[in-house]
Design a protein around this motif. Structure first.
Motif, PDB file in Angstrom:
ATOM      1  N   GLU A   8      25.432  42.965  49.198  1.00  0.00           N
ATOM      2  CA  GLU A   8      25.076  42.243  47.823  1.00  0.00           C
ATOM      3  C   GLU A   8      25.199  43.238  46.638  1.00  0.00           C
ATOM      4  O   GLU A   8      25.102  44.304  46.516  1.00  0.00           O
ATOM      5  CB  GLU A   8      23.850  41.788  47.963  1.00  0.00           C
ATOM      6  CG  GLU A   8      23.148  40.956  46.897  1.00  0.00           C
ATOM      7  CD  GLU A   8      21.761  40.730  47.073  1.00  0.00           C
ATOM      8  OE1 GLU A   8      21.348  39.816  46.507  1.00  0.00           O
ATOM      9  OE2 GLU A   8      20.923  41.173  47.902  1.00  0.00           O
ATOM     10  N   ARG A   9      26.180  42.441  45.752  1.00  0.00           N
ATOM     11  CA  ARG A   9      25.908  43.088  44.376  1.00  0.00           C
ATOM     12  C   ARG A   9      25.062  42.644  43.702  1.00  0.00           C
ATOM     13  O   ARG A   9      24.542  41.597  43.332  1.00  0.00           O
ATOM     14  CB  ARG A   9      27.442  42.722  43.642  1.00  0.00           C
ATOM     15  CG  ARG A   9      27.932  43.716  42.606  1.00  0.00           C
ATOM     16  CD  ARG A   9      29.396  43.230  42.248  1.00  0.00           C
ATOM     17  NE  ARG A   9      30.202  43.834  42.857  1.00  0.00           N
ATOM     18  CZ  ARG A   9      30.951  44.994  42.794  1.00  0.00           C
ATOM     19  NH1 ARG A   9      30.056  45.867  42.169  1.00  0.00           N
ATOM     20  NH2 ARG A   9      31.645  45.331  43.789  1.00  0.00           N
ATOM     21  N   MET A  10      23.915  43.793  43.443  1.00  0.00           N
ATOM     22  CA  MET A  10      22.700  43.412  42.704  1.00  0.00           C
ATOM     23  C   MET A  10      23.023  42.813  41.322  1.00  0.00           C
ATOM     24  O   MET A  10      24.275  42.938  40.932  1.00  0.00           O
ATOM     25  CB  MET A  10      21.842  44.461  42.637  1.00  0.00           C
ATOM     26  CG  MET A  10      21.378  45.017  43.887  1.00  0.00           C
ATOM     27  SD  MET A  10      20.812  43.787  45.069  1.00  0.00           S
ATOM     28  CE  MET A  10      18.949  43.775  44.257  1.00  0.00           C
ATOM     29  N   LEU A  11      22.010  42.145  40.631  1.00  0.00           N
ATOM     30  CA  LEU A  11      22.258  41.519  39.477  1.00  0.00           C
ATOM     31  C   LEU A  11      22.510  42.789  38.473  1.00  0.00           C
ATOM     32  O   LEU A  11      23.413  42.601  37.544  1.00  0.00           O
ATOM     33  CB  LEU A  11      21.191  40.778  38.973  1.00  0.00           C
ATOM     34  CG  LEU A  11      20.872  39.804  39.930  1.00  0.00           C
ATOM     35  CD1 LEU A  11      19.795  38.851  39.343  1.00  0.00           C
ATOM     36  CD2 LEU A  11      21.823  38.897  39.853  1.00  0.00           C
ATOM     37  N   ASP A  12      22.290  44.131  38.775  1.00  0.00           N
ATOM     38  CA  ASP A  12      22.776  45.092  37.940  1.00  0.00           C
ATOM     39  C   ASP A  12      23.981  45.665  38.097  1.00  0.00           C
ATOM     40  O   ASP A  12      24.243  46.875  37.912  1.00  0.00           O
ATOM     41  CB  ASP A  12      21.555  46.176  37.572  1.00  0.00           C
ATOM     42  CG  ASP A  12      21.266  46.601  38.929  1.00  0.00           C
ATOM     43  OD1 ASP A  12      22.191  46.338  39.899  1.00  0.00           O
ATOM     44  OD2 ASP A  12      20.097  47.420  38.992  1.00  0.00           O
ATOM     45  N   ASP A  13      24.620  45.183  39.433  1.00  0.00           N
ATOM     46  CA  ASP A  13      26.078  45.586  39.778  1.00  0.00           C
ATOM     47  C   ASP A  13      26.171  46.822  40.933  1.00  0.00           C
ATOM     48  O   ASP A  13      27.155  47.118  41.035  1.00  0.00           O
ATOM     49  CB  ASP A  13      26.779  45.875  38.552  1.00  0.00           C
ATOM     50  CG  ASP A  13      27.804  44.926  38.448  1.00  0.00           C
ATOM     51  OD1 ASP A  13      28.074  43.863  39.212  1.00  0.00           O
ATOM     52  OD2 ASP A  13      28.626  45.077  37.146  1.00  0.00           O
ATOM     53  N   SER A  14      24.956  47.056  41.288  1.00  0.00           N
ATOM     54  CA  SER A  14      24.829  48.160  42.355  1.00  0.00           C
ATOM     55  C   SER A  14      24.989  47.343  43.563  1.00  0.00           C
ATOM     56  O   SER A  14      24.755  46.189  43.762  1.00  0.00           O
ATOM     57  CB  SER A  14      23.492  49.045  42.301  1.00  0.00           C
ATOM     58  OG  SER A  14      22.518  48.038  42.628  1.00  0.00           O
ATOM     59  N   LEU A  15      25.563  48.139  44.687  1.00  0.00           N
ATOM     60  CA  LEU A  15      25.640  47.485  46.161  1.00  0.00           C
ATOM     61  C   LEU A  15      24.386  47.541  46.963  1.00  0.00           C
ATOM     62  O   LEU A  15      24.189  49.009  46.957  1.00  0.00           O
ATOM     63  CB  LEU A  15      27.022  47.956  46.624  1.00  0.00           C
ATOM     64  CG  LEU A  15      28.295  47.375  46.354  1.00  0.00           C
ATOM     65  CD1 LEU A  15      29.533  48.158  46.905  1.00  0.00           C
ATOM     66  CD2 LEU A  15      28.408  45.959  46.382  1.00  0.00           C
ATOM     67  N   ARG A  16      24.273  46.762  47.533  1.00  0.00           N
ATOM     68  CA  ARG A  16      23.224  46.874  48.567  1.00  0.00           C
ATOM     69  C   ARG A  16      23.528  46.175  49.714  1.00  0.00           C
ATOM     70  O   ARG A  16      24.082  45.041  49.621  1.00  0.00           O
ATOM     71  CB  ARG A  16      21.654  46.531  48.195  1.00  0.00           C
ATOM     72  CG  ARG A  16      20.657  47.064  48.866  1.00  0.00           C
ATOM     73  CD  ARG A  16      19.244  46.496  48.182  1.00  0.00           C
ATOM     74  NE  ARG A  16      19.043  45.011  48.490  1.00  0.00           N
ATOM     75  CZ  ARG A  16      18.394  44.361  48.067  1.00  0.00           C
ATOM     76  NH1 ARG A  16      17.290  44.703  47.473  1.00  0.00           N
ATOM     77  NH2 ARG A  16      18.199  43.063  48.423  1.00  0.00           N
ATOM     78  N   LEU A  17      23.403  46.649  50.966  1.00  0.00           N
ATOM     79  CA  LEU A  17      23.433  46.033  52.305  1.00  0.00           C
ATOM     80  C   LEU A  17      22.681  44.900  52.069  1.00  0.00           C
ATOM     81  O   LEU A  17      21.347  44.893  51.855  1.00  0.00           O
ATOM     82  CB  LEU A  17      23.161  47.067  53.373  1.00  0.00           C
ATOM     83  CG  LEU A  17      23.494  46.421  54.764  1.00  0.00           C
ATOM     84  CD1 LEU A  17      25.201  46.207  55.088  1.00  0.00           C
ATOM     85  CD2 LEU A  17      22.948  47.088  56.000  1.00  0.00           C
ATOM     86  N   SER A  18      23.110  43.851  52.394  1.00  0.00           N
ATOM     87  CA  SER A  18      22.270  42.476  52.393  1.00  0.00           C
ATOM     88  C   SER A  18      22.391  41.551  53.325  1.00  0.00           C
ATOM     89  O   SER A  18      23.501  41.297  53.946  1.00  0.00           O
ATOM     90  CB  SER A  18      22.604  41.825  51.095  1.00  0.00           C
ATOM     91  OG  SER A  18      22.364  40.352  51.130  1.00  0.00           O
ATOM     92  N   PRO A  19      21.638  40.893  54.105  1.00  0.00           N
ATOM     93  CA  PRO A  19      21.727  40.176  55.080  1.00  0.00           C
ATOM     94  C   PRO A  19      22.031  38.634  54.842  1.00  0.00           C
ATOM     95  O   PRO A  19      21.818  37.987  55.668  1.00  0.00           O
ATOM     96  CB  PRO A  19      20.248  40.438  56.089  1.00  0.00           C
ATOM     97  CG  PRO A  19      19.291  40.592  55.019  1.00  0.00           C
ATOM     98  CD  PRO A  19      20.057  41.283  53.992  1.00  0.00           C
ATOM     99  N   GLY A  20      21.888  38.621  53.610  1.00  0.00           N
ATOM    100  CA  GLY A  20      21.914  37.114  53.080  1.00  0.00           C
ATOM    101  C   GLY A  20      23.132  36.389  53.777  1.00  0.00           C
ATOM    102  O   GLY A  20      22.408  35.032  54.408  1.00  0.00           O
ATOM    103  N   TYR A  21      24.143  36.524  53.755  1.00  0.00           N
ATOM    104  CA  TYR A  21      25.152  35.810  54.205  1.00  0.00           C
ATOM    105  C   TYR A  21      25.297  35.525  56.120  1.00  0.00           C
ATOM    106  O   TYR A  21      25.700  34.745  56.553  1.00  0.00           O
ATOM    107  CB  TYR A  21      26.409  36.222  53.821  1.00  0.00           C
ATOM    108  CG  TYR A  21      26.878  35.908  52.406  1.00  0.00           C
ATOM    109  CD1 TYR A  21      26.999  34.539  51.829  1.00  0.00           C
ATOM    110  CD2 TYR A  21      26.881  36.887  51.444  1.00  0.00           C
ATOM    111  CE1 TYR A  21      27.013  34.292  50.759  1.00  0.00           C
ATOM    112  CE2 TYR A  21      26.967  36.761  50.161  1.00  0.00           C
ATOM    113  CZ  TYR A  21      26.942  35.478  49.780  1.00  0.00           C
ATOM    114  OH  TYR A  21      27.260  35.248  48.421  1.00  0.00           O
TER     115      TYR A  21
END
Lengths: 284, 346, 302
Positions: free
Chosen positions: C64-77
């Motif tokens: 996930e590109r956080m709202l401040d543009d950093s990348l974080r592993l994200s289970p969302g999708y």
């Protein structure tokens, strides 16, 4: 990798009816089956009942009226969309059924050959790909090709996904068909063409008709793919209904659906009655 | 038999294609249920031009279709926030509305809008607003702030209905939070996201269809709504003996306006211009308004409008209510909106 | 066999196969290849693609590109994918539980009745899918057909609801309703071919009815069951009308997610990438199916 699907042709060949005995008579099955029918027809009943709703909102019953039928008949957009749907469905069904019949003959009577499995895979591919993926892929493709044949685009798209639906019952029929008649015909020095026309095709007809009907239904019902590929003036009935839902469905849509339902019941029933006498009468 | 049918269908097709290209025709691509048949009939009678109407359900569909190279349309009707996209993407051609004789009828307020300052590409069409509508008879009080919608009380929990696309929802949240539209500030967008995620358990549906059905049926008590559609809804509700009110919360409402444009690929450009000039006539726009249920930009059109619509609270905004027009966000702001929305709905 | 044109059976066969293969090849296979290419390109801000190679669409799936543009592993999708699978699976199981007994019942009817049943099952599907789905809103909704008797009996207050609509339950009902003929018909087709004398023999052999059922009927009906399951599962996986209209669009599903990317979000590469993932899963299932079918055949030859 192809999925083998047998769809029973509506009028299955009459085989010697074996005597069914007590085994397998599970109690409660009949109740379940009739419950299933209720499940199937409840929405249809609701649909038809609410088409006689006098009010403007489908869900709020205000009284009995047939006004919506008059309105539906007078609505030029609905008439045009229905005509478009029929043109597309008839053309796509005709092309798809022809292609599918040829392909089924090649695959069922062509012996075993390299590429048979692949061909089968390609033909059943449209069944295996979720509709939304097909729709999006076709949109992207037509856009890049700049192909713009008006309703032709829609017909091409529909033909593509109708082919496997036409193919399945035809192949099922071919596989269940006895080849002895064809053999006998050839032994009597009939040409291949004569054998095909006089023996194979008539025997195959129930399968072809079932395939054509299935294609027709699928084509009449499709909207995601049509929505993506249709151009100016090519709105089909499902796309029109989809647009109408945005404004809140009125009983007018129910009225149109009820008319179509009645129409299709007539066709299917007529088909059923004409084919059910055949097997007995026609013994070559 | 099948062959015959196919041949028939093919020739029918050819005939239809031929007819569409004949002289004196005009292909309009407009929103569903938005084009007055009476107005079209009048146009056909006065000009002898044959009109074909086709409809779409959203700006996105229209844009996707035009980007995909759809041709055959002579008039399209995008909303103001999409108008710059159509211009930037080279999908439309110049029309020079100010040179048209009837442009003098356009109200001062609607001339030279932000999205087309020189009025080079668009002829103004309907305008409207987005806000929330509610059932006062079920709610029991007057809705005064978007807070009652975003942070609902226990009684209306589970009976909130929200649009299914982010544009208006995120903007309404911005209005409530007192923030700029198309915000590129991550902290501001985070507040929007937090607000929407906190609201979610109270939401019954995210849907832009059938708001009137849900409200009248009592499924929903508060729902995001468009003014013209709410006008139709109120009429229907009154028929059923219920109340439906389009609210003007103290934070203001979101404005939108549709414009008539001519696609770059149009074949009947002259006819399209004749139509544009035609619609800027007070009587014609009045007739059109009656059908669509939205207000228009033409001086004196009220005279030709039904009394119910002319006086409808939905199209007459109270003097003290702000109407703020959204605009097309740049790629960065748009992707923030999309991410917020995906985070809310996943 | 196909007209009296070419003599060579190979040529004849190829000519007969050509139309179907060409149509599907050109209008289905090639578009899918184009889409696969698109999934590796960059998004143009207002829809469409920029012809620069990029893996960002796939990265976006996992990170996930956080709202401040950093990348974080994200289970969302991944959650969306898992949810779609779960729902499609539940719909498939519901279809099977209801569909199998019905198919069995039909196959036990005299032949004329059988055709009648097939006809009865087909007819509802001549009405528009959207309208049929919409009818379920009238049935399940507040003040709907189901709630009415409860209200009439006073079991439900004026302001109370059973909460059937806009729920996972409603989506499941919608999916089951839409796709159940695709389960019943193939199972019926395989049961109809079933030689009941075999079953008679089994009934004599095995001690209990259940044993006879599970050791004879189920294996014989297996091709139909597998085909039916696939025919229900695959379209359910990409469905978007039912989650949208009956589920209230509260949770994104694979189908709605793809549609969202191509419309509102205007991110064609990402939409294409999700479509490709969806396709990859379907292919995986088909391979598993093919293997199962081969095994079944091998068992047959025993």
């Amino acid at each position: 990798m192809a999925v083998q699907v047998d769809v029973p042709p509506l009028a299955a060949p009459v085989r010697k009816t074996e005597k069914r005995r007590a085994f397998g008579e599970v109690p409660g099955l009949a109740t379940l089956a009739f419950g299933f029918l209720v499940f199937l027809y409840l929405p249809i009943a609701v649909l038809v009942v609410y088409s006689f709703n006098a009010g403007n909102i489908v869900m709020v019953w205000t009284g009995f009226s047939t006004d919506w039928y008059a309105k539906a008949f007078a609505n030029e957009d609905i008439r045009k969309a229905t005509l478009n749907s029929l043109i597309v469905a008839v053309s796509a069904t005709a092309i798809a059924t022809t292609c599918a019949t040829l392909a089924a003959l090649a695959l069922a009577r062509g012996g075993s050959f390299r590429g048979k499995v692949v061909s089968l895979g390609v033909i059943t591919l449209p069944l295996m790909v979720p509709e939304i993926v097909t729709a999006v892929a076709m949109l992207v493709f037509f856009a890049n090709l700049g192909l713009n044949l008006g309703l032709g685009n829609v017909i091409l798209a529909h033909t593509t996904f109708c082919i496997p639906f036409a193919f399945m019952p035809i192949r099922a029929r071919l596989e269940g068909m006895d080849t002895t008649l064809e053999q006998a015909s050839r032994d009597l020095y009939a040409s291949d063409w004569e054998t095909f026309r006089l023996v194979t095709l008539p025997l195959l007809m129930p399968g072809v008709l079932a395939g054509a009907m299935l294609s027709f239904v699928i084509s009449m019902d499709d909207f995601i793919i049509t929505l993506m590929v249709a151009g100016a003036g090519d709105t089909t009935l499902p796309v029109y209904i989809y647009s109408m839902i945005r404004q809140g469905i009125t009983p007018e849509v129910n009225a149109v659906s009820s008319i179509l339902l009645l129409f299709s019941i007539l066709i299917v029933t007529a088909y059923w009655f004409t084919t059910r006498q055949k097997p007995g009468a026609k013994s070559h | 038999m099948i062959l015959k049918t196919a041949l028939w269908a093919a020739s029918a097709l050819a005939l239809m294609a031929g007819a569409a290209q004949a002289e004196g025709s005009l292909n309009i691509y407009n929103w569903t249920d938005y084009t007055s048949p009476e107005m079209i009939e009048k146009f056909e009678k006065e000009t002898g031009i044959d009109v074909t109407l086709d409809t779409y359900d959203s700006n996105e569909t229209l844009l996707a279709k035009m980007q995909a190279g759809a041709t055959g349309y002579d008039i399209i009707v995008p909303s103001h926030n999409f108008i710059p996209i159509f211009i930037e993407e080279g999908l439309v051609q110049e029309v020079d509305a100010t040179a048209m004789p009837n442009f003098k009828n356009v109200k001062e307020r609607w001339r030279h809008p932000d999205w087309d300052p020189e009025q080079k590409y668009t002829v103004p069409f309907h305008w409207g607003s987005a806000s929330v509508a509610y059932r006062p008879d079920l709610y029991g009080k007057e809705l005064e702030s978007y807070g009652e919608f975003f942070e609902p009380s226990e009684e209306v929990s589970g009976r909130i209905s929200v649009f299914k696309t982010p544009e208006e929802v995120v903007n309404l949240a911005h209005l409530y939070l007192g923030q700029e539209f198309c915000n590129e500030d991550p902290a501001a967008m985070q507040r929007v996201q937090d607000l929407l995620i906190a609201q979610k358990p109270h939401v019954m549906a995210y849907s832009s269809e059938g708001m009137n059905d849900r409200l009248i049926n009592g499924d929903a008590i508060i729902s995001t709504h468009w003014n013209g559609y709410a006008y139709k809804g109120r009429t229907l509700a009154e028929e059923a003996g219920k109340e439906l009110v389009y609210a003007y919360p103290k934070e203001g409402v979101i404005g939108w306006m549709d414009g008539l444009m001519i696609p770059a690929s149009a074949e009947n450009v002259e006819n399209a211009k004749i139509f544009m000039n035609f619609i800027m006539d007070p009587e014609n726009m009045g007739i059109q308004s009656n059908y669509a249920g939205y207000g228009g930009p033409i001086e004196g059109q009220e005279e030709f409008m039904d009394e119910a619509l002319r006086n409808a609270p939905e199209i007459n905004i109270p003097n003290d209510t702000k109407m703020i027009f959204s605009f097309a966000c740049n790629a960065k702001a748009q992707s923030l909106i999309d991410r917020v929305w995906t985070n809310v709905l996943r | 066999m196909i007209a009296n044109l070419p003599d060579s059976p190979v040529l004849r066969r190829s000519l007969a196969l050509a139309p179907a293969l060409i149509i599907i090849g050109v209008f289905m296979l090639i578009p899918m290849v184009v889409m696969a290419i698109f999934s590796f390109l960059e998004a143009k801000s207002f829809g469409g693609v920029v012809w620069n190679f990029s893996g960002s669409a796939y990265i976006q799936l996992l990170y996930e590109r956080m709202l401040d543009d950093s990348l974080r592993l994200s289970p969302g999708y991944l959650i969306i994918i898992a949810r779609s699978f779960l729902l499609a699976f539940v719909a498939m199981v519901c279809c099977l539980i209801v569909g199998f007994p019905v198919a069995y019942f039909i196959s036990r009817q005299p032949i004329q009745h059988r055709n009648m049943w097939v006809l009865l099952i087909t007819i509802p599907f001549w009405t528009n899918q959207l309208v049929r789905t919409f009818a379920w809103i009238i049935i399940l909704g507040r003040n709907g057909v189901i709630e009415a008797p409860f209200r009439f009996a006073g079991l439900l207050g004026a302001d109370e609801t059973l909460g059937l609509m806009y729920s996972d339950f409603a989506i499941t009902v919608g999916l089951t309703y839409t796709f159940i003929p695709l389960m019943v018909l193939p199972i019926y087709a395989s049961l109809e071919k079933l030689d009941f004398s075999l079953v008679e023999a089994a009934a004599d052999l095995y001690s209990s009815r259940w044993e006879a059922f599970s050791k004879v009927i189920i294996p014989l009906a297996k091709p139909g069951i597998i085909a039916g399951c696939l025919l229900v599962f695959i379209p359910s996986l990409g469905a978007f009308i039912q989650p949208d209209l009956l589920g209230g669009g509260k949770k994104l599903m694979l189908g709605t997610l793809v549609q969202f990317q191509f419309s509102t979000a205007r991110n064609w590469p990402f939409g294409s990438a999700i479509a490709m993932i969806l396709l990859a899963f379907v292919m995986l299932f088909l391979i598993l199916y093919a293997r199962a079918a081969r095994n079944a055949k091998a068992m047959d030859l025993h």
